[in-house]
Design a protein around this motif. Sequence first.
Motif, mmCIF file in Angstrom:
data_model
loop_
_atom_site.group_PDB
_atom_site.id
_atom_site.type_symbol
_atom_site.label_atom_id
_atom_site.label_comp_id
_atom_site.label_asym_id
_atom_site.label_seq_id
_atom_site.Cartn_x
_atom_site.Cartn_y
_atom_site.Cartn_z
ATOM 1 N N TYR A 198 -7.170 5.405 -2.571
ATOM 2 C CA TYR A 198 -6.791 4.053 -2.140
ATOM 3 C C TYR A 198 -7.171 3.102 -3.255
ATOM 4 C CZ TYR A 198 -6.929 -0.223 0.744
ATOM 5 O OH TYR A 198 -6.735 -1.484 1.260
ATOM 6 N N VAL A 237 -11.155 7.861 0.054
ATOM 7 C CA VAL A 237 -11.356 7.299 1.388
ATOM 8 C C VAL A 237 -12.022 8.329 2.292
ATOM 9 C CG1 VAL A 237 -10.222 6.302 3.409
ATOM 10 C CG2 VAL A 237 -9.327 5.820 1.117
ATOM 11 N N VAL A 275 -1.068 9.629 1.951
ATOM 12 C CA VAL A 275 -2.064 8.701 2.485
ATOM 13 C C VAL A 275 -3.209 9.482 3.142
ATOM 14 C CG1 VAL A 275 -2.461 6.703 3.981
ATOM 15 C CG2 VAL A 275 -0.206 7.056 2.960
ATOM 16 N N CYS A 282 1.277 4.367 -2.990
ATOM 17 C CA CYS A 282 0.993 5.775 -2.675
ATOM 18 C C CYS A 282 2.238 6.652 -2.730
ATOM 19 C CB CYS A 282 0.379 5.881 -1.281
ATOM 20 S SG CYS A 282 -1.154 4.964 -1.047
ATOM 21 N N ILE A 298 0.840 -1.201 0.000
ATOM 22 C CA ILE A 298 0.000 0.000 0.000
ATOM 23 C C ILE A 298 0.871 1.245 0.000
ATOM 24 C CG2 ILE A 298 -1.628 1.335 1.395
ATOM 25 C CD1 ILE A 298 -2.769 -1.399 2.347
#
Length: 251
Positions: free
Chosen positions: A217, A222, A152, A144, A140
């Motif tokens: 995401y 998000v 994030v 990003c 993850i």
Amino acid sequence: MKIVVIGGTGLIGSKAVSILRQGGHDVVAASPNSGVNTITGEGLREALAGAQVVVDLSNSPSFEDKAVLEFFETSGRHLLAAETEAGVKHHVALSIVGTDRTPDNGYFRAKVAQEKLIKASGVPYTIIRATQFMEFLGGIADSCTNGKTVSVSPGLFQPIASDDVAAAVAEAALAEPRNGTIEIAGPERAPFNEIIARYLKAVGDSREVICDPEALYFGGKVEEQSLVPLGQARLGRIDFAEWHRRSTAKA
């Protein structure tokens, strides 16, 4: 009891198979490499003969929106039809917390389609929705990253260790069908950016985490509670510190 685990050689599947076999059950770890292919239907009839429970942990080899939707719809139709023919009494499937709250995420949309097929199949079922696995925090962060910074979202995040997921899957396989959904999550909830920053610090990664409310995401925006359970959820026993200790020990 005969239990067929589709995707039985993967991260969660291999652990769940081990737990179920230790309990004395006849467990088939099914995968394309073992001659069982849910996309083509190859080997399904033979693998499911005499099975009482099927656990579906299959995953798409491609996360491209169209491909992942086709995978879960095709795989689901073939598998559920074969289960109906074989008289399977319980279908257990692993899905994701928040699938129906992040419509911009193509993978999540595909999991919603999979869940709909299960509910309409007539096979008694239990759907387990899990939060993201701790094992994927590094991936993850990479997704990003731009240069030396990692952007994030500050939305809430509650990652769970794969050992806890496998335990929940094995428990569901041995229980009566819920004909409903169970949600599972890790024991710690915090802003997404803080968890990623904690992970990078723990592994000695110098990248800087930027809190960005607009950060996506895997293509989806998000919101504060997009990725965490909204109601009652079963919480895993392994927190981040324990998971990292175990991961380091294995390495």
